[in-house]
Design a protein around this motif. Sequence first.
Motif, PDB file in Angstrom:
ATOM      1  N   GLN A 210     -13.793  -1.743  -5.212  1.00 20.25           N
ATOM      2  CA  GLN A 210     -12.130  -1.922  -5.400  1.00 20.25           C
ATOM      3  C   GLN A 210     -11.973  -2.428  -6.830  1.00 20.25           C
ATOM      4  O   GLN A 210     -10.731  -2.347  -7.648  1.00 20.25           O
ATOM      5  CB  GLN A 210     -11.749  -2.671  -4.493  1.00 20.25           C
TER       6      GLN A 210
ATOM      7  N   ARG B  37       0.880  -1.289  -0.093  1.00 21.91           N
ATOM      8  CA  ARG B  37       0.080   0.073  -0.160  1.00 21.91           C
ATOM      9  C   ARG B  37       0.840   1.251  -0.041  1.00 21.91           C
ATOM     10  O   ARG B  37       0.305   2.484  -0.198  1.00 21.91           O
ATOM     11  CB  ARG B  37      -0.939  -0.118   1.239  1.00 21.91           C
TER      12      ARG B  37
ATOM     13  N   TYR C  16      -5.243  -4.486  -0.378  1.00 24.67           N
ATOM     14  CA  TYR C  16      -6.422  -3.711  -0.186  1.00 24.67           C
ATOM     15  C   TYR C  16      -7.590  -4.391   0.070  1.00 24.67           C
ATOM     16  O   TYR C  16      -8.351  -4.182   0.993  1.00 24.67           O
ATOM     17  CB  TYR C  16      -6.670  -2.808  -1.310  1.00 24.67           C
TER      18      TYR C  16
ATOM     19  N   GLU D  19      -7.645  -5.549   3.589  1.00 22.07           N
ATOM     20  CA  GLU D  19      -8.396  -4.814   4.920  1.00 22.07           C
ATOM     21  C   GLU D  19      -9.773  -4.568   4.635  1.00 22.07           C
ATOM     22  O   GLU D  19     -10.477  -4.553   5.867  1.00 22.07           O
ATOM     23  CB  GLU D  19      -7.606  -3.257   4.471  1.00 22.07           C
TER      24      GLU D  19
ATOM     25  N   GLU E  28      -3.500  -5.848  -5.169  1.00 23.43           N
ATOM     26  CA  GLU E  28      -4.670  -5.826  -4.987  1.00 23.43           C
ATOM     27  C   GLU E  28      -5.087  -6.451  -3.315  1.00 23.43           C
ATOM     28  O   GLU E  28      -5.948  -6.189  -2.879  1.00 23.43           O
ATOM     29  CB  GLU E  28      -5.834  -6.242  -5.852  1.00 23.43           C
TER      30      GLU E  28
END
Length: 222
Positions: free
Chosen positions: A158, A62, A108, A111, A105
């Motif tokens: 996303q 990230r 992300y 999370e 990805e």
Amino acid sequence: MMDFSAIVPALPGLGDGLLMTFQLMLLGVFGGVALGTVLALMRLSHSPLLSKIAGLYVNYFRSIPLLLVITWFYFAVPFLLRAITGEDTPVGAFTSCLVAFMMFEAAYFCEIVRAGIQAIPKGQMGAASALGMTYGQSMRLIILPQAFRKMTPLLLQQSIILFQDTSLVYTVGLMDFLNAARSRGDIIGQPHEFLIFAGLVYFSVSFIASQSVKLLQKRLAV
């Protein structure tokens, strides 16, 4: 004055590029969600080592741009494979980009999944344990199905971002939709028309998908 008439004969080639874009997005989403779920479970694990490894992974990916990850996989991974196997192992643009999208990805998606799991009342895990279920059974049969239902809109949002980010594969010469439009426009001598058309397609797909996500979010809220 701009002339868009040359776009119609070029649609088959542009369609192949769009198919490549959707392939990268869908496979990247499935792989990213799978890896992200594993990372989320590691972060929520009672093992400090597993939790720290997953945390370092998420924070690292990230903190760097996706473009760097794509180029790194394309140029550096063959050297690493050569050092390990002693042989030249061609990775290919599509494979390197796909792995880059999955790993990037996943940070992300991790999370998102972690937040979804934590949104489930802790009493449900206790109730499952009281019924004799193992931790794995509780997660697979009770916690994760509810968590994925809650986080579906975020996962889809996303995915839309990933759809837009697939345009970065131009750096390694992969012929996705944007690269196909740009190349065809340069060949014909109408780059502006083809780039405008590509922008309209990206906007249309992203807008329709975003509106669908909002409708789904309202339905799930009810």
